[in-house]
Design a protein around this motif. Sequence first.
Motif, PDB file in Angstrom:
ATOM      1  N   GLY A 161     -10.218  -3.317 -19.077  1.00  0.00           N
ATOM      2  CA  GLY A 161     -10.627  -2.473 -17.954  1.00  0.00           C
ATOM      3  C   GLY A 161     -10.267  -2.676 -16.517  1.00  0.00           C
ATOM      4  O   GLY A 161     -10.934  -2.078 -15.713  1.00  0.00           O
ATOM      5  N   SER A 162      -9.754  -3.890 -16.360  1.00  0.00           N
ATOM      6  CA  SER A 162      -9.152  -4.143 -14.985  1.00  0.00           C
ATOM      7  C   SER A 162      -8.185  -3.091 -14.516  1.00  0.00           C
ATOM      8  O   SER A 162      -7.053  -2.466 -15.275  1.00  0.00           O
ATOM      9  N   TRP A 163      -8.080  -2.618 -13.171  1.00  0.00           N
ATOM     10  CA  TRP A 163      -7.124  -1.843 -12.466  1.00  0.00           C
ATOM     11  C   TRP A 163      -5.835  -2.801 -11.870  1.00  0.00           C
ATOM     12  O   TRP A 163      -6.008  -3.946 -11.669  1.00  0.00           O
ATOM     13  N   CYS A 164      -4.650  -2.329 -12.190  1.00  0.00           N
ATOM     14  CA  CYS A 164      -3.642  -3.117 -11.647  1.00  0.00           C
ATOM     15  C   CYS A 164      -2.720  -2.316 -10.887  1.00  0.00           C
ATOM     16  O   CYS A 164      -2.625  -0.973 -11.023  1.00  0.00           O
ATOM     17  N   ALA A 165      -1.862  -2.832 -10.039  1.00  0.00           N
ATOM     18  CA  ALA A 165      -0.947  -2.133  -9.167  1.00  0.00           C
ATOM     19  C   ALA A 165       0.525  -2.871  -9.147  1.00  0.00           C
ATOM     20  O   ALA A 165       0.464  -3.917  -9.279  1.00  0.00           O
ATOM     21  N   VAL A 166       1.400  -2.082  -9.204  1.00  0.00           N
ATOM     22  CA  VAL A 166       2.777  -2.773  -8.998  1.00  0.00           C
ATOM     23  C   VAL A 166       3.502  -2.214  -7.824  1.00  0.00           C
ATOM     24  O   VAL A 166       3.823  -0.853  -7.757  1.00  0.00           O
ATOM     25  N   VAL A 167       4.014  -2.835  -7.031  1.00  0.00           N
ATOM     26  CA  VAL A 167       4.535  -2.519  -5.697  1.00  0.00           C
ATOM     27  C   VAL A 167       6.069  -3.112  -5.454  1.00  0.00           C
ATOM     28  O   VAL A 167       6.435  -4.156  -5.859  1.00  0.00           O
ATOM     29  N   GLY A 168       6.847  -1.888  -5.003  1.00  0.00           N
ATOM     30  CA  GLY A 168       8.337  -2.357  -4.674  1.00  0.00           C
ATOM     31  C   GLY A 168       9.263  -2.353  -5.867  1.00  0.00           C
ATOM     32  O   GLY A 168      10.184  -3.302  -5.855  1.00  0.00           O
ATOM     33  N   VAL A 169       8.849  -1.697  -7.105  1.00  0.00           N
ATOM     34  CA  VAL A 169       9.690  -2.064  -8.386  1.00  0.00           C
ATOM     35  C   VAL A 169      10.083  -0.677  -8.617  1.00  0.00           C
ATOM     36  O   VAL A 169       9.465   0.025  -9.590  1.00  0.00           O
ATOM     37  N   PRO A 170      10.981   0.162  -8.082  1.00  0.00           N
ATOM     38  CA  PRO A 170      11.406   1.586  -8.265  1.00  0.00           C
ATOM     39  C   PRO A 170      11.836   1.752  -9.786  1.00  0.00           C
ATOM     40  O   PRO A 170      11.918   2.893 -10.166  1.00  0.00           O
ATOM     41  N   THR A 171      12.382   1.030 -10.471  1.00  0.00           N
ATOM     42  CA  THR A 171      12.935   1.224 -11.647  1.00  0.00           C
ATOM     43  C   THR A 171      11.823   0.768 -12.784  1.00  0.00           C
ATOM     44  O   THR A 171      11.822   0.455 -14.101  1.00  0.00           O
ATOM     45  N   PHE A 172      10.538   0.611 -12.511  1.00  0.00           N
ATOM     46  CA  PHE A 172       9.596   0.460 -13.388  1.00  0.00           C
ATOM     47  C   PHE A 172       9.223   1.210 -14.548  1.00  0.00           C
ATOM     48  O   PHE A 172       9.608   2.340 -14.556  1.00  0.00           O
ATOM     49  N   GLY A 173       9.329   0.694 -15.785  1.00  0.00           N
ATOM     50  CA  GLY A 173       9.170   1.270 -16.941  1.00  0.00           C
ATOM     51  C   GLY A 173       7.875   1.706 -17.617  1.00  0.00           C
ATOM     52  O   GLY A 173       7.464   0.627 -18.253  1.00  0.00           O
ATOM     53  N   ALA A 174       7.519   2.760 -17.419  1.00  0.00           N
ATOM     54  CA  ALA A 174       5.999   3.158 -17.827  1.00  0.00           C
ATOM     55  C   ALA A 174       6.082   3.019 -19.053  1.00  0.00           C
ATOM     56  O   ALA A 174       4.814   2.472 -19.906  1.00  0.00           O
ATOM     57  N   VAL A 192       3.502   1.618  -6.505  1.00  0.00           N
ATOM     58  CA  VAL A 192       4.226   2.273  -5.171  1.00  0.00           C
ATOM     59  C   VAL A 192       5.720   1.719  -5.417  1.00  0.00           C
ATOM     60  O   VAL A 192       6.025   0.453  -4.975  1.00  0.00           O
ATOM     61  N   PRO A 193       6.568   2.613  -5.716  1.00  0.00           N
ATOM     62  CA  PRO A 193       7.782   2.163  -5.919  1.00  0.00           C
ATOM     63  C   PRO A 193       8.766   1.718  -4.665  1.00  0.00           C
ATOM     64  O   PRO A 193       9.383   0.745  -4.819  1.00  0.00           O
ATOM     65  N   CYS A 194       8.455   2.354  -3.665  1.00  0.00           N
ATOM     66  CA  CYS A 194       9.161   2.018  -2.439  1.00  0.00           C
ATOM     67  C   CYS A 194       8.232   1.934  -1.247  1.00  0.00           C
ATOM     68  O   CYS A 194       8.102   3.023  -0.518  1.00  0.00           O
ATOM     69  N   PRO A 195       7.488   0.899  -1.131  1.00  0.00           N
ATOM     70  CA  PRO A 195       6.551   0.664   0.039  1.00  0.00           C
ATOM     71  C   PRO A 195       7.391   0.812   1.516  1.00  0.00           C
ATOM     72  O   PRO A 195       6.587   1.253   2.466  1.00  0.00           O
TER      73      PRO A 195
END
Length: 262
Positions: free
Chosen positions: A79-92, A108-111
């Motif tokens: 149930g936790s919220w997570c965030a990924v910053v600065g990884v434009p190639t993130f594979g959902a 946030v792919p490109c901060p």
Amino acid sequence: MAGRMVVGSAALAGLVRPASAPDPAGGHRVLPVAPELTGLLPNRGLRRGSTIAVTAGRPRRSGGTSLVLALLAEASRAGSWCAVVGVPTFGAGAAAELGIALDRLALVPCPGPEWATVVAALIDGVDVVVTAVPAEVSASVANRLAARARQRGSVLVPYGRWDGADVTLQVVRGAWEGLGPGRGRLRRREVTVSARGRGAAARPKEVTVWLPGDGLTRVIPRSAPASTAPASTRSAFTPPASIGPASIGPSRRGPLTLVGPR
């Protein structure tokens, strides 16, 4: 897979506010991780307020990105919220396969030049914040972000070099298996993850696991029979286009929030 783009700092604040709602599980001080990774962490999980760094290793695509997502999976499922910053190639798609709930994941792919401001805003309202570490980040900025995570009860997970982390994890060895002399199919990846840190984590530790492994991270027995090897071969940050729709179970689908410029 549904998705929406959120633009601007005001919209980012709008995303963080609902994530700041009381934790239905009671705001436990330690967020869960896969059982096979608990031995690497002094609290056997992600302690709120801590900084858990994952170094990229050499070569950079050495399993560190899969390790990052393995750390998020159990907390996200709980149930936790997570965030990924600065990884434009993130594979959902790969994230969903590992068990991360996409409806509680902010990207946030490109901060841009406001990287520190974006990370600080997410720390205020998101349980676990993963961020690629810019090469030019100063020690003072890193210290301020770590202090903010301690104050807000968030878990900061820098991906890259980060001095002063409570625990630093790194994939120190890794090998694919399954290929014969010029032919065959990759069947499994064996990686050894090391942990070092401060205080209770000062004593170095290592664990050898399949990473990833058929949706779960598994400890590899000392003499594992080949027939039990998992068949997953994807890097955790592979772009979604490279992952077929059949690889994502219907129970893993959900809305995905992107934060950044159009």
